[in-house]
Design a protein around this motif. Structure first.
Motif, PDB file in Angstrom:
ATOM      1  N   SER A 372     -45.761  38.107 104.380  1.00  0.00           N
ATOM      2  CA  SER A 372     -45.703  39.095 103.301  1.00  0.00           C
ATOM      3  C   SER A 372     -45.435  40.460 103.921  1.00  0.00           C
ATOM      4  N   ASN A 373     -45.006  41.413 103.109  1.00  0.00           N
ATOM      5  CA  ASN A 373     -44.758  42.757 103.625  1.00  0.00           C
ATOM      6  C   ASN A 373     -46.028  43.374 104.200  1.00  0.00           C
ATOM      7  N   ASP A 374     -47.161  43.122 103.559  1.00  0.00           N
ATOM      8  CA  ASP A 374     -48.431  43.668 104.047  1.00  0.00           C
ATOM      9  C   ASP A 374     -48.772  43.124 105.427  1.00  0.00           C
ATOM     10  N   TYR A 379     -48.522  44.224 111.897  1.00  0.00           N
ATOM     11  CA  TYR A 379     -47.957  44.062 113.238  1.00  0.00           C
ATOM     12  C   TYR A 379     -47.123  45.282 113.637  1.00  0.00           C
ATOM     13  N   LEU A 380     -46.313  45.783 112.707  1.00  0.00           N
ATOM     14  CA  LEU A 380     -45.451  46.918 113.038  1.00  0.00           C
ATOM     15  C   LEU A 380     -46.260  48.176 113.332  1.00  0.00           C
ATOM     16  N   GLN A 381     -47.383  48.347 112.634  1.00  0.00           N
ATOM     17  CA  GLN A 381     -48.217  49.522 112.879  1.00  0.00           C
ATOM     18  C   GLN A 381     -48.948  49.446 114.212  1.00  0.00           C
ATOM     19  N   ALA A 382     -48.973  48.273 114.825  1.00  0.00           N
ATOM     20  CA  ALA A 382     -49.580  48.133 116.150  1.00  0.00           C
ATOM     21  C   ALA A 382     -48.589  48.487 117.256  1.00  0.00           C
ATOM     22  N   CYS A 383     -47.334  48.730 116.888  1.00  0.00           N
ATOM     23  CA  CYS A 383     -46.300  49.010 117.882  1.00  0.00           C
ATOM     24  C   CYS A 383     -46.274  50.501 118.239  1.00  0.00           C
TER      25      CYS A 383
END
Length: 398
Positions: A372-374, A379-383
């Motif tokens: 899902s987008n959430d 994961y992307l915010q951990a980059c």
């Protein structure tokens, strides 16, 4: 309350009080809007709420004026005007009448178009995601019916406004069953999400549009306008120009698409350039998200999108091998779902071979589930950095 009690009023005519406080009903005081320093704040900033700070000189002046003239006709006139205004226009019955009039006005002027959208839906497809975002963002103003394709793996159950799946991606698809359903729909507008991969039989699509425009408004959104190849056959929108010029609007995503359709002699007034929207998420420091996901690397690289060759994922894996020489615990974390196309699975195999060959088992974490987008955003915010090294593509948006 003071006006209704026939008590003279000295006031700053600011905010809601300006509705009934004026030169004829009160003694007005000049003011300046300043930060209220209240509990209201955004991101720690308290200077988001303002109040009216009375001008001390005019406040003193009005107090003096009232004391010296409290028995005057002018003060009596203001008190009388104020009482008449409140007692006639601001009773609960009058306020309720205005609310009812406002509701009637909104209801009479509000038009909810009925739109039948032909699109992929609840499947592993970028157009399906695009369509869902568009529908969810506008459902309060538009009544939708969704006419999706069949023969696909569903990512979730269809909603109540999704109609029976009546068409498929095939060169032999005539779209006849779909046409009958759209013709019988109460929708005023038919909105077709176009990509060659969905409508390889352009003749059937042309026939569908030609018949629909006789009864309904037709809008087409193009997710690709450049020519495409299907087997040995070249597919081109040039073959649809006559039909497209009978539509009510043609939506594209890039300026290049506008130029291309104009070069095909599409009527310029039909072409609408509308880019993709974005989902806004609360910001979290990557350090917090790393802890949440159990990621220990000091430097995390991310990518996003379907796992397809033109996304450049394999090349970033190769670059990670070079970065590892400087940052041994670097982690590359592409959040790239497998696409139903065979080339996606072939690329996954190549990526795994590259990881093995370069000794990057501990440095590359491929996330290929359809999330899902959430979930993807976590994961992307951990980059620490997100890399989108797209190769040249004819897609209008990818």
């Amino acid at each position: 309350e003071a006006m209704l009690a026939k008590v003279p009023v000295i006031v700053c005519a600011n905010s809601g009080m300006a509705d009934f406080c004026n030169e004829s009903t009160a003694l007005l005081v000049d003011y300046e809007l300043v930060p209220a320093q209240s509990h209201v704040q955004v991101d720690g900033n308290q200077k988001v709420s303002f109040w009216a700070e009375p001008n001390q000189k005019t406040l003193i002046s009005q107090f003096k004026y009232f004391i010296e003239n409290k028995g005057s006709k002018e003060i009596a006139s203001k008190v009388s005007n104020a009482y008449n205004l409140i007692s006639t226009n601001f009773t609960w019955n009058k306020v309720a009448e205005r609310w009812l009039d406002f509701i009637d006005e909104v209801a009479s002027n509000q038009f909810h178009p009925k739109v039948a959208m032909v699109t992929t839906w609840n499947s592993k497809c970028g157009i399906a995601e695009y369509s869902k975002m568009e529908v969810l963002a506008s459902r309060h103003n538009v009544d939708y019916e969704i006419y999706p394709n069949y023969g696909v793996e569903l990512t979730s159950h269809d909603e109540e406004f999704v109609q029976k799946r009546l068409w498929k991606e095939s060169k032999d698809e005539t779209l006849e069953t779909l046409y009958k359903a759209l013709l019988g729909s109460s929708a005023d507008i038919v909105h077709i999400q176009f990509h060659y991969g969905l409508f390889t039989n352009l003749l059937s699509l042309e026939n569908l549009i030609e018949r629909l425009v006789l009864k309904k408004k037709v809008i087409v959104t193009f997710h690709k306008t450049a020519d495409d190849k299907f087997g040995t056959k070249i597919l081109s929108l040039k073959s649809l120009v006559s039909s497209l010029n009978k539509c009510s609007a043609l939506v594209v995503h890039q300026p290049e698409d506008v130029d291309r359709l104009k070069s095909y002699r599409i009527r310029p007034e039909l072409i609408k350039l509308i880019g993709h929207g974005q989902i806004v998420y609360p910001w979290y420091p990557s350090k917090i998200q790393k802890q949440f996901l159990g990621i220990n690397s000091q430097f995390v690289i991310g990518s996003y999108g379907f796992l397809l060759p033109h996304k450049g994922i394999k090349e970033v894996i190769q670059a990670t091998a070079l970065i590892k020489k400087e940052i041994p615990d670097v982690l590359y974390m592409p959040v790239c779902a497998l696409h139903p196309a065979s080339e996606s699975y072939e690329l996954l195999k190549e990526c795994r071979e590259e990881i093995e060959r370069s000794g990057l088992k501990e440095n590359v974490k491929m996330i290929t589930d359809y999330l899902s987008n959430d979930e993807s955003m976590k994961y992307l915010q951990a980059c620490d950095v997100v890399v989108m090294p797209y190769k040249p593509t004819q897609e209008s948006a990818s």
